[in-house]
Design an enzyme around this catalytic site. Structure first.
Site, PDB file in Angstrom:
ATOM      1  N   ASP A  88       0.967  78.006 -23.676  1.00 59.30           N
ATOM      2  CA  ASP A  88       1.074  76.556 -23.505  1.00 59.30           C
ATOM      3  C   ASP A  88       1.982  75.952 -24.564  1.00 59.30           C
ATOM      4  O   ASP A  88       1.923  76.340 -25.736  1.00 59.30           O
ATOM      5  CB  ASP A  88      -0.317  75.924 -23.669  1.00 59.30           C
ATOM      6  CG  ASP A  88      -0.925  75.502 -22.349  1.00 59.30           C
ATOM      7  OD1 ASP A  88      -0.199  75.447 -21.333  1.00 59.30           O
ATOM      8  OD2 ASP A  88      -2.142  75.238 -22.328  1.00 59.30           O
ATOM      9  N   LYS A 116       4.078  77.247 -20.420  1.00 58.21           N
ATOM     10  CA  LYS A 116       3.519  76.227 -19.519  1.00 58.21           C
ATOM     11  C   LYS A 116       3.595  74.873 -20.205  1.00 58.21           C
ATOM     12  O   LYS A 116       3.301  74.764 -21.391  1.00 58.21           O
ATOM     13  CB  LYS A 116       2.069  76.563 -19.155  1.00 58.21           C
ATOM     14  CG  LYS A 116       1.409  75.497 -18.285  1.00 58.21           C
ATOM     15  CD  LYS A 116       0.106  75.974 -17.673  1.00 58.21           C
ATOM     16  CE  LYS A 116      -1.103  75.862 -18.534  1.00 58.21           C
ATOM     17  NZ  LYS A 116      -1.415  74.509 -19.060  1.00 58.21           N
ATOM     18  N   GLU A 185      -4.692  71.099 -11.654  1.00 59.55           N
ATOM     19  CA  GLU A 185      -5.967  70.863 -12.337  1.00 59.55           C
ATOM     20  C   GLU A 185      -6.674  69.639 -11.765  1.00 59.55           C
ATOM     21  O   GLU A 185      -6.086  68.547 -11.681  1.00 59.55           O
ATOM     22  CB  GLU A 185      -5.741  70.685 -13.851  1.00 59.55           C
ATOM     23  CG  GLU A 185      -7.034  70.363 -14.589  1.00 59.55           C
ATOM     24  CD  GLU A 185      -7.049  70.727 -16.057  1.00 59.55           C
ATOM     25  OE1 GLU A 185      -6.045  71.251 -16.566  1.00 59.55           O
ATOM     26  OE2 GLU A 185      -8.085  70.488 -16.700  1.00 59.55           O
TER      27      GLU A 185
HETATM   28  O1  KIV Z   1      -5.189  74.847 -21.904  1.00 57.75           O
HETATM   29  C1  KIV Z   1      -5.682  75.454 -20.938  1.00 57.75           C
HETATM   30  O2  KIV Z   1      -6.553  76.304 -21.105  1.00 57.75           O
HETATM   31  C2  KIV Z   1      -5.170  75.124 -19.616  1.00 57.75           C
HETATM   32  C3  KIV Z   1      -5.931  75.440 -18.365  1.00 57.75           C
HETATM   33  C4  KIV Z   1      -5.095  75.416 -17.159  1.00 57.75           C
HETATM   34  C5  KIV Z   1      -6.945  76.430 -18.310  1.00 57.75           C
HETATM   35  O3  KIV Z   1      -4.147  74.536 -19.537  1.00 57.75           O
END
Ligand code: KIV
Length: 258
Positions: A88, A116, A185
């Site tokens: 992320d 992501k 989400e």
């Molecule tokens: O930070 C996270 O865990 C997410 C989810 C999609 C599980 O972005």
């Protein structure tokens, strides 16, 4: 682990969708968990910025830094041989296209094969810049946890027509520029199904129903390792937190008695 090229990774995601096989993904933040989940057959591991809550003890993801993400991505990458490693991009780390590329490169250097980030057309310049730097992206639409403070909580998305239209258009725009797939989400289940059918890339749902092409969960929620709060959409398979508490309670008791 040999690093897959962007094209190989892209075909892996497209094949998952084309073959109609459900994609199983979970979060991981450390070496042993990554290694166990990888050995258990999870398709991809996400170093989620949910790290903020379930590992670092913050109330939300806002205070997670790029340094935190780099540190935990390195640990997960060391434990993962087979599953795709996705990291992320934390809050405020992709404000401009240039900053987005810098952050994505740091995560790639730490061992992520893909990054992501949260948002659709509003962050398209950042998404395109990262893709042009040859770094694969998993998108994230619907409820965006990095906006939880201004939204005043976690709410289901796609309840009204304008929001439904915007979500579908975001998803189509992201597919067009070449993201590998998108997380959905807390998207209304019928809308998540409609978006999934409209796309060639896979959708990965979290609290978005069973019509998505795959599912992702925060591992701590699934195995009961954060027993103080469990989201409604999670069906727990283990109660690790209770086991630890009970096991350690017995150990302390026996030690004190000896
Ligand atoms: O930070 C996270 O865990 C997410 C989810 C999609 C599980 O972005």
């Amino acid at each position: 682990m040999t690093r897959e090229s962007f094209i190989e990774l892209r075909s892996r995601f497209l094949n998952w969708k084309a073959e109609g096989k459900k994609i199983a993904s979970l979060t991981a933040y450390d070496y042993p968990t990554a290694r166990l989940l990888d050995e258990a057959g999870v398709d991809f591991l996400l170093i989620g910025d949910s790290l903020g809550m379930v590992v670092l003890g913050y109330p939300d993801t806002i205070d997670v830094t790029v340094e935190d993400m780099v540190h935990h991505t390195k640990a997960v990458a060391r434990g993962c041989k087979r599953a795709v490693v996705i990291a992320d991009m934390p809050y405020k780390s992709y404000e401009t296209p240039q900053q987005a590329v810098e952050t994505a490169k740091r995560l790639e250097d730490a061992g992520a094969q893909c990054v992501k980030l949260e948002g659709g057309r509003a962050i398209l310049p950042q998404i395109e810049a990262i893709l042009n730097a040859n770094i694969p992206i998993l998108a994230h639409l619907g409820m965006l946890p990095q906006h939880v403070r201004e939204e005043g909580g976690y709410h289901i998305k796609g309840k009204v027509e304008a929001e439904q239209k915007a979500l579908l258009e975001d998803a189509l725009a992201l597919e067009k520029v070449g993201v590998l797939g998108t997380v959905l989400e807390l998207v209304k289940h019928d809308l998540a199904g409609e978006i999934s059918r409209a796309l060639k890339i896979p959708t990965i749902g979290i609290g978005a129903g069973s019509n998505c092409d795959g599912q992702i969960l925060v591992t701590h929620d699934l195995i009961g390792y954060f027993p103080w709060f469990v989201p409604k959409h999670v069906k727990q398979i283990l109660h690790i937190g209770e086991d630890i508490r009970e096991g350690v309670r017995k150990w302390v008791e026996e030690l004190k008695r000896s």
